[in-house]
Design a protein around this motif. Sequence first.
Motif, mmCIF file in Angstrom:
data_model
loop_
_atom_site.group_PDB
_atom_site.id
_atom_site.type_symbol
_atom_site.label_atom_id
_atom_site.label_comp_id
_atom_site.label_asym_id
_atom_site.label_seq_id
_atom_site.Cartn_x
_atom_site.Cartn_y
_atom_site.Cartn_z
ATOM 1 N N ASP A 1 0.661 -1.559 -0.124
ATOM 2 C CA ASP A 1 0.280 0.119 -0.144
ATOM 3 C C ASP A 1 1.388 1.308 0.373
ATOM 4 O O ASP A 1 2.245 1.382 0.853
ATOM 5 N N VAL A 2 0.624 2.180 -1.028
ATOM 6 C CA VAL A 2 1.088 3.213 -1.001
ATOM 7 C C VAL A 2 0.377 4.056 -0.061
ATOM 8 O O VAL A 2 -0.800 5.246 -0.497
ATOM 9 N N TYR A 3 0.722 5.150 1.394
ATOM 10 C CA TYR A 3 0.512 6.513 1.573
ATOM 11 C C TYR A 3 1.443 7.583 1.089
ATOM 12 O O TYR A 3 2.290 7.502 0.872
ATOM 13 N N LEU A 4 0.229 8.255 1.048
ATOM 14 C CA LEU A 4 1.097 9.791 0.505
ATOM 15 C C LEU A 4 0.446 10.369 1.389
ATOM 16 O O LEU A 4 -0.244 10.701 2.437
ATOM 17 N N PHE A 5 1.877 11.607 2.280
ATOM 18 C CA PHE A 5 1.767 12.206 2.679
ATOM 19 C C PHE A 5 1.772 14.017 2.889
ATOM 20 O O PHE A 5 2.592 13.857 1.265
ATOM 21 N N VAL A 6 0.835 14.443 3.466
ATOM 22 C CA VAL A 6 1.540 15.786 3.379
ATOM 23 C C VAL A 6 2.315 16.550 4.342
ATOM 24 O O VAL A 6 1.469 16.726 5.506
ATOM 25 N N PHE A 7 3.514 16.915 4.619
ATOM 26 C CA PHE A 7 4.537 17.027 5.787
ATOM 27 C C PHE A 7 3.833 15.370 6.204
ATOM 28 O O PHE A 7 4.704 14.284 6.397
ATOM 29 N N GLU A 8 3.288 15.518 7.861
ATOM 30 C CA GLU A 8 3.417 14.722 8.874
ATOM 31 C C GLU A 8 2.201 13.655 8.617
ATOM 32 O O GLU A 8 1.643 12.795 8.966
ATOM 33 N N TYR A 9 1.622 14.014 7.725
ATOM 34 C CA TYR A 9 0.044 13.242 8.022
ATOM 35 C C TYR A 9 -0.244 13.383 6.246
ATOM 36 O O TYR A 9 0.153 13.821 5.057
ATOM 37 N N GLY A 10 -0.262 11.320 6.488
ATOM 38 C CA GLY A 10 -0.592 10.527 5.290
ATOM 39 C C GLY A 10 -1.609 10.228 5.512
ATOM 40 O O GLY A 10 -2.969 9.959 6.002
ATOM 41 N N PHE A 11 -2.110 9.356 4.031
ATOM 42 C CA PHE A 11 -3.488 9.609 3.535
ATOM 43 C C PHE A 11 -3.458 8.263 2.334
ATOM 44 O O PHE A 11 -2.369 7.831 1.351
ATOM 45 N N LEU A 12 -4.488 7.149 2.386
ATOM 46 C CA LEU A 12 -4.289 5.677 1.918
ATOM 47 C C LEU A 12 -5.515 6.007 1.333
ATOM 48 O O LEU A 12 -6.190 5.904 2.102
ATOM 49 N N LYS A 13 -6.043 5.866 -0.008
ATOM 50 C CA LYS A 13 -7.252 5.730 -0.460
ATOM 51 C C LYS A 13 -7.775 4.420 -0.934
ATOM 52 O O LYS A 13 -6.708 3.438 -1.260
ATOM 53 N N LYS A 14 -8.636 4.103 0.085
ATOM 54 C CA LYS A 14 -9.166 2.678 -0.076
ATOM 55 C C LYS A 14 -10.953 2.857 -0.172
ATOM 56 O O LYS A 14 -11.594 3.597 0.142
ATOM 57 N N THR A 15 -11.535 1.320 -1.154
ATOM 58 C CA THR A 15 -12.885 1.066 -1.654
ATOM 59 C C THR A 15 -13.415 0.335 -0.457
ATOM 60 O O THR A 15 -13.071 -0.853 -0.718
ATOM 61 N N GLU A 16 -14.250 0.158 0.478
ATOM 62 C CA GLU A 16 -14.868 -0.141 0.886
ATOM 63 C C GLU A 16 -16.815 -0.033 1.277
ATOM 64 O O GLU A 16 -17.414 0.871 0.629
ATOM 65 N N LEU A 17 -17.143 -1.584 0.602
ATOM 66 C CA LEU A 17 -18.171 -1.603 0.198
ATOM 67 C C LEU A 17 -19.111 -0.627 -0.550
ATOM 68 O O LEU A 17 -20.029 0.124 -0.992
ATOM 69 N N GLY A 18 -18.150 0.091 -1.922
ATOM 70 C CA GLY A 18 -18.528 1.099 -3.165
ATOM 71 C C GLY A 18 -18.481 1.871 -2.372
ATOM 72 O O GLY A 18 -18.726 2.944 -3.134
ATOM 73 N N LYS A 19 -17.924 2.988 -0.912
ATOM 74 C CA LYS A 19 -17.684 3.965 -0.897
ATOM 75 C C LYS A 19 -16.318 3.854 -0.412
ATOM 76 O O LYS A 19 -15.841 3.484 -0.746
ATOM 77 N N ASP A 20 -15.516 5.505 -1.660
ATOM 78 C CA ASP A 20 -15.003 5.664 -1.467
ATOM 79 C C ASP A 20 -14.180 6.758 0.059
ATOM 80 O O ASP A 20 -15.433 7.325 0.361
ATOM 81 N N LYS A 21 -12.919 5.680 0.131
ATOM 82 C CA LYS A 21 -12.090 6.448 1.563
ATOM 83 C C LYS A 21 -11.134 6.401 1.773
ATOM 84 O O LYS A 21 -10.181 6.248 1.719
ATOM 85 N N TYR A 22 -11.176 7.504 2.486
ATOM 86 C CA TYR A 22 -9.132 7.538 2.646
ATOM 87 C C TYR A 22 -8.973 6.965 4.553
ATOM 88 O O TYR A 22 -9.747 7.537 5.084
#
Length: 127
Positions: A94-115
């Motif tokens: 999994d590739v987490y993208l970071f904005v300085f010290e805060y990161g996010f990973l996009k996932k899709t669960e049950l047809g809903k896009d989440k971070y």
Amino acid sequence: MRIYKECLYCGKELTGRTDKKFCDPQCKSGYQYQKEKQNPERFYNKVDNQLKLNRKILKEFNKGGKVTIRTEVLKELGFNPNFFTHYWKNTKGDVYLFVFEYGFLKKTELGKDKYILVTWQDYMEKA
């Protein structure tokens, strides 16, 4: 011989040095602010402003170190996932993208896009 007779910002008559352009520091600041406002925003400023906004949004929603949130919630506030400072790849790939010290990973669960929101950890430097 005076170069400028009146303040370039407020129009008051100038006294003092012959090359004086403004009557006080507030007029100088106001003039420079007005002048800069007329210029189109530079690319660097757009990127910097978006990174700052992204960081602010991620910081606001990630109080616990790891949080899951719907994509729409962040995007409504102006979050743009295309602006980030670096990335980190975990052992699962999994590739987490970071904005300085805060990161996010996009996932899709049950047809809903989440971070999935995370904060930078020391162990991430070794990977």
